[in-house]
Design an enzyme around this catalytic site. Structure first.
Site, PDB file in Angstrom:
ATOM      1  N   TYR A  85      76.308  39.746  16.921  1.00 49.61           N
ATOM      2  CA  TYR A  85      75.574  38.493  17.147  1.00 49.61           C
ATOM      3  C   TYR A  85      75.867  37.967  18.549  1.00 49.61           C
ATOM      4  O   TYR A  85      74.979  37.462  19.235  1.00 49.61           O
ATOM      5  CB  TYR A  85      75.965  37.434  16.099  1.00 49.61           C
ATOM      6  CG  TYR A  85      75.075  36.223  16.192  1.00 49.61           C
ATOM      7  CD1 TYR A  85      73.893  36.151  15.454  1.00 49.61           C
ATOM      8  CD2 TYR A  85      75.396  35.157  17.044  1.00 49.61           C
ATOM      9  CE1 TYR A  85      73.045  35.068  15.569  1.00 49.61           C
ATOM     10  CE2 TYR A  85      74.547  34.070  17.160  1.00 49.61           C
ATOM     11  CZ  TYR A  85      73.371  34.016  16.425  1.00 49.61           C
ATOM     12  OH  TYR A  85      72.529  32.946  16.546  1.00 49.61           O
ATOM     13  N   PHE A 137      47.864  31.951  35.044  1.00 48.73           N
ATOM     14  CA  PHE A 137      47.890  32.947  33.975  1.00 48.73           C
ATOM     15  C   PHE A 137      47.872  32.168  32.664  1.00 48.73           C
ATOM     16  O   PHE A 137      48.454  31.079  32.574  1.00 48.73           O
ATOM     17  CB  PHE A 137      49.081  33.902  34.049  1.00 48.73           C
ATOM     18  CG  PHE A 137      48.948  34.978  33.007  1.00 48.73           C
ATOM     19  CD1 PHE A 137      47.955  35.930  33.123  1.00 48.73           C
ATOM     20  CD2 PHE A 137      49.751  34.978  31.878  1.00 48.73           C
ATOM     21  CE1 PHE A 137      47.756  36.886  32.121  1.00 48.73           C
ATOM     22  CE2 PHE A 137      49.560  35.926  30.874  1.00 48.73           C
ATOM     23  CZ  PHE A 137      48.564  36.885  31.007  1.00 48.73           C
ATOM     24  N   THR A 138      47.216  32.732  31.655  1.00 51.94           N
ATOM     25  CA  THR A 138      46.940  31.998  30.411  1.00 51.94           C
ATOM     26  C   THR A 138      48.189  31.358  29.787  1.00 51.94           C
ATOM     27  O   THR A 138      48.243  30.143  29.613  1.00 51.94           O
ATOM     28  CB  THR A 138      46.289  32.958  29.400  1.00 51.94           C
ATOM     29  OG1 THR A 138      47.125  34.106  29.271  1.00 51.94           O
ATOM     30  CG2 THR A 138      44.903  33.397  29.858  1.00 51.94           C
ATOM     31  N   ASP A 228      57.021  34.735  38.859  1.00 53.03           N
ATOM     32  CA  ASP A 228      56.659  35.525  37.688  1.00 53.03           C
ATOM     33  C   ASP A 228      56.787  36.983  38.135  1.00 53.03           C
ATOM     34  O   ASP A 228      55.916  37.513  38.827  1.00 53.03           O
ATOM     35  CB  ASP A 228      55.233  35.199  37.246  1.00 53.03           C
ATOM     36  CG  ASP A 228      54.823  35.970  36.008  1.00 53.03           C
ATOM     37  OD1 ASP A 228      55.416  37.043  35.754  1.00 53.03           O
ATOM     38  OD2 ASP A 228      53.910  35.525  35.291  1.00 53.03           O
ATOM     39  N   LYS A 271      56.060  44.868  30.695  1.00 53.84           N
ATOM     40  CA  LYS A 271      55.236  45.520  31.723  1.00 53.84           C
ATOM     41  C   LYS A 271      56.146  46.413  32.577  1.00 53.84           C
ATOM     42  O   LYS A 271      56.589  47.454  32.124  1.00 53.84           O
ATOM     43  CB  LYS A 271      54.523  44.458  32.580  1.00 53.84           C
ATOM     44  CG  LYS A 271      53.305  43.835  31.903  1.00 53.84           C
ATOM     45  CD  LYS A 271      53.654  42.813  30.882  1.00 53.84           C
ATOM     46  CE  LYS A 271      52.498  41.931  30.495  1.00 53.84           C
ATOM     47  NZ  LYS A 271      52.885  40.950  29.460  1.00 53.84           N
ATOM     48  N   ARG A 395      38.462  38.908  30.612  1.00 54.66           N
ATOM     49  CA  ARG A 395      39.216  38.037  31.519  1.00 54.66           C
ATOM     50  C   ARG A 395      38.207  37.197  32.283  1.00 54.66           C
ATOM     51  O   ARG A 395      37.998  37.342  33.483  1.00 54.66           O
ATOM     52  CB  ARG A 395      40.075  38.848  32.496  1.00 54.66           C
ATOM     53  CG  ARG A 395      41.167  39.659  31.875  1.00 54.66           C
ATOM     54  CD  ARG A 395      42.418  38.899  31.482  1.00 54.66           C
ATOM     55  NE  ARG A 395      42.344  38.131  30.273  1.00 54.66           N
ATOM     56  CZ  ARG A 395      43.415  37.564  29.697  1.00 54.66           C
ATOM     57  NH1 ARG A 395      44.612  37.692  30.206  1.00 54.66           N
ATOM     58  NH2 ARG A 395      43.286  36.843  28.616  1.00 54.66           N
ATOM     59  N   PHE A 462      40.899  32.909  23.466  1.00 55.33           N
ATOM     60  CA  PHE A 462      40.383  34.273  23.627  1.00 55.33           C
ATOM     61  C   PHE A 462      41.034  35.260  22.664  1.00 55.33           C
ATOM     62  O   PHE A 462      40.436  36.262  22.306  1.00 55.33           O
ATOM     63  CB  PHE A 462      40.603  34.739  25.077  1.00 55.33           C
ATOM     64  CG  PHE A 462      42.035  34.614  25.505  1.00 55.33           C
ATOM     65  CD1 PHE A 462      42.920  35.644  25.301  1.00 55.33           C
ATOM     66  CD2 PHE A 462      42.502  33.432  26.067  1.00 55.33           C
ATOM     67  CE1 PHE A 462      44.252  35.508  25.650  1.00 55.33           C
ATOM     68  CE2 PHE A 462      43.836  33.296  26.428  1.00 55.33           C
ATOM     69  CZ  PHE A 462      44.721  34.332  26.212  1.00 55.33           C
TER      70      PHE A 462
HETATM   71  C1  P61 Z   1      48.680  41.063  29.527  1.00 60.31           C
HETATM   72  F1  P61 Z   1      45.384  38.390  27.052  1.00 60.31           F
HETATM   73  N1  P61 Z   1      50.454  39.567  29.928  1.00 60.31           N
HETATM   74  O1  P61 Z   1      48.440  41.048  30.757  1.00 60.31           O
HETATM   75  P1  P61 Z   1      54.416  38.015  27.331  1.00 60.31           P
HETATM   76  N2  P61 Z   1      53.007  36.595  33.020  1.00 60.31           N
HETATM   77  C2  P61 Z   1      52.108  37.566  33.289  1.00 60.31           C
HETATM   78  C3  P61 Z   1      51.599  38.314  32.246  1.00 60.31           C
HETATM   79  O2  P61 Z   1      50.719  39.262  32.507  1.00 60.31           O
HETATM   80  C4  P61 Z   1      52.018  38.043  30.893  1.00 60.31           C
HETATM   81  C5  P61 Z   1      52.960  37.003  30.690  1.00 60.31           C
HETATM   82  C6  P61 Z   1      53.428  36.309  31.760  1.00 60.31           C
HETATM   83  C7  P61 Z   1      49.756  40.220  29.028  1.00 60.31           C
HETATM   84  C8  P61 Z   1      49.873  39.963  27.537  1.00 60.31           C
HETATM   85  C9  P61 Z   1      48.901  38.875  27.263  1.00 60.31           C
HETATM   86  O3  P61 Z   1      46.072  35.973  27.865  1.00 60.31           O
HETATM   87  C10 P61 Z   1      47.023  36.877  27.533  1.00 60.31           C
HETATM   88  O4  P61 Z   1      55.544  38.998  27.322  1.00 60.31           O
HETATM   89  C11 P61 Z   1      51.689  37.813  34.690  1.00 60.31           C
HETATM   90  O5  P61 Z   1      53.122  38.592  26.918  1.00 60.31           O
HETATM   91  O6  P61 Z   1      54.753  36.777  26.582  1.00 60.31           O
HETATM   92  C12 P61 Z   1      51.482  38.742  29.804  1.00 60.31           C
HETATM   93  O7  P61 Z   1      54.291  37.614  28.871  1.00 60.31           O
HETATM   94  C13 P61 Z   1      53.428  36.647  29.314  1.00 60.31           C
HETATM   95  C14 P61 Z   1      47.578  39.157  27.096  1.00 60.31           C
HETATM   96  C15 P61 Z   1      49.285  37.579  27.494  1.00 60.31           C
HETATM   97  C16 P61 Z   1      46.658  38.164  27.207  1.00 60.31           C
HETATM   98  C17 P61 Z   1      48.332  36.570  27.589  1.00 60.31           C
HETATM   99  O8  P61 Z   1      48.060  41.779  28.730  1.00 60.31           O
END
Ligand code: P61
Length: 470
Positions: A85, A137-138, A228, A271, A395, A462
């Site tokens: 833990y 970013f979303t 980021d 990523k 997107r 979305f």
């Molecule tokens: C992606 F449709 N991205 O691109 P988490 N920052 C950035 C990202 O690209 C990101 C996160 C933070 C995704 C997954 C995803 O609207 C969407 O590990 C530059 O996914 O929590 C994630 O990181 C968030 C797809 C996220 C989406 C949001 O496919």
């Protein structure tokens, strides 16, 4: 000798061919269901590719998030999970990997990127403050808004133009930023939210020159910069390729220098870091670290696991080391570029220059006859799936959401469909199949009539929205 008709990829491009720096040890079978079955699956999913079952997908280019193939080293590392833990040895290995690679002092693991975005937003944004950044970013923007902040876009104008060939379309427009600081006052600026590469702009990089100048400007007003770092390795590749003075530097050196101009970072390790789940937050300030370390136990888990198992932390630490190998990054970005070059050659509209993680089809020019409120990018994602079982992601207007003040759609200038390439997963032959499918949909474009949204969730609509065909 007979005249040569067939050419390798290298020959077509006038150079010697190169190949991925790995070979495949384990495979996962793919299944292509019939067109009738795809039609049924699409209707059941409300024309939203997020709502398809992955079993019904042939080539999955929804995202590069958590979809990478792990290496044999990473899988071996999974067996070394210390599932304590508190104080797991895998945490210390990860902490050291992040410190050595990204250069930050203090590390907090989180279950994924948005967990880290949540923490930094809660701690660093006061109600009524502005958060300037290089395009939204979303999830990032939503966490900033939920903490009481307002995101302000300060990316250069070129980023909103799909055709502009600027080599660093992710750059911050420093005069836009300074205008906001002067207009609102330093106290009203929470921090600068900087992303490299910029996902919503098409995976576009930020130059070293720009981040250095940003540092100087922010120092003048005592404003912090948080990065980021989700796809910063890919950003480093573009700096190496395009920026004067970086040709002979390694990805590792460029990455560390870039991060040195920022005060901390959040990361979706799903990523660049080559894992299926994970994230982290890194910060140099000791007091803020203590505050964040306290908050992580409320939302994620103890500060040495942050919602992850020991084996996840181990795989991440190994993934970080693999992610900065120059050969890996080159083959990753060049694979994306290969697909982009085919489509460009055939006159299919997409964001230029090709970015680091995906091809972003320009749905506005693809479907010139569809107005934005008919969801052209979502329509294109649906048509592609129907044609070949290839899954992509909207997107555009659906992703941009509604203006919290007026309640109307945001109508972003970029209306894009993303073909996202997972790392180390698909081959050149898969890219060929995808390219031919995009071409087939393009040839049939005048028959598409667009979509109507019939179900709209409140947050990040979305992901779960449903549509009907017009
Ligand atoms: C992606 F449709 N991205 O691109 P988490 N920052 C950035 C990202 O690209 C990101 C996160 C933070 C995704 C997954 C995803 O609207 C969407 O590990 C530059 O996914 O929590 C994630 O990181 C968030 C797809 C996220 C989406 C949001 O496919």
């Amino acid at each position: 000798m007979a005249r040569s008709i067939l050419h390798t990829m290298g020959q077509q491009l006038g150079r010697r061919s190169w190949a991925e720096p790995w070979k495949i040890k384990m495979v996962e079978p793919l299944r292509l269901i019939s067109r009738d079955e795809r039609q049924k699956a699409l209707v059941e999913a409300g024309y939203n590719t997020f709502l398809l079952r992955s079993e019904d997908v042939y080539i999955d280019l929804l995202t590069d998030s958590g979809t990478s193939a792990m290496s044999d080293r990473q899988w071996a590392g999974m067996m070394l999970g210390d599932e304590a833990y508190a104080g797991s040895r895998n945490f210390y290995k990860l902490e050291k990997a992040i410190q050595d690679t990204y250069g930050y002092k203090h590390i907090i693991p989180t279950h994924q990127g948005r967990g880290a975005e949540h923490l930094i937003s809660q701690v660093e944004i006061k109600k009524g403050q502005f958060v300037p950044g290089n395009m939204y970013f979303t999830t990032t923007r939503l966490h900033q808004e939920l903490a009481g902040g307002t995101f302000v876009d300060v990316i250069i104008d070129e980023a909103h133009d799909a055709q502009n060939e600027h080599p660093f379309k992710g750059n911050v427009d420093l005069s836009k930023l300074e205008n906001i600081i002067k207009k609102e006052g330093t106290d009203k600026i929470a921090y600068v939210s900087l992303a490299g590469t910029v996902n919503m702009a098409g995976g576009q990089p930020v130059s070293m020159e720009n981040v250095k100048a940003l540092r100087t400007l922010c120092d003048k007003y005592a404003i912090k910069i948080y990065l980021d770092a989700t796809r910063m390795v890919e950003n480093a590749f573009f700096i190496q390729e395009r920026e004067l003075g970086y040709k002979d530097k390694t990805i590792a050196q460029i990455l560390k220098e870039f991060c040195s101009y920022t005060d901390g970072a959040w990361m979706s390790a799903k990523k660049d870091n080559l894992v299926n789940i994970g994230g982290w937050l890194a910060i140099n300030d000791e007091d803020l670290f203590q505050e964040l370390r306290n908050l992580v136990v409320v939302y994620e888990g103890l500060h040495t696991y942050g919602g992850l198992s020991g084996r996840d932390l181990e795989a991440m630490a190994i993934g970080i080391a693999e992610s900065i190998e120059d050969g890996h990054v080159r083959s990753r970005v060049e694979q994306v570029r290969y697909l982009g070059q085919l489509l460009e050659e055939w006159g299919i509209p997409a964001v230029r220059p090709v970015g680091g993680h995906a091809i972003f089809l320009d749905a506005r020019r693809f479907y010139e006859h569809l107005s934005q409120d008919k969801f052209p990018a979502q329509t294109l994602a649906a048509e592609l799936y129907l044609d070949s079982g290839v899954r992509s992601m909207e997107r555009g207007i659906a992703s941009a959401g509604r203006d919290p003040k007026t309640g109307d759609h945001k109508y972003p200038r970029l209306e894009l469909t993303r073909l996202t390439i997972p790392r180390r997963v698909y081959t050149q032959a898969h890219m060929d199949v995808v390219a031919e499918s995009v071409n087939a949909v393009y040839e049939n474009r005048n028959n598409s009539r667009g979509l109507k949204m019939v179900f709209e969730p409140k947050y990040l609509r979305f992901f779960q929205a449903r549509y009907e065909s017009l």
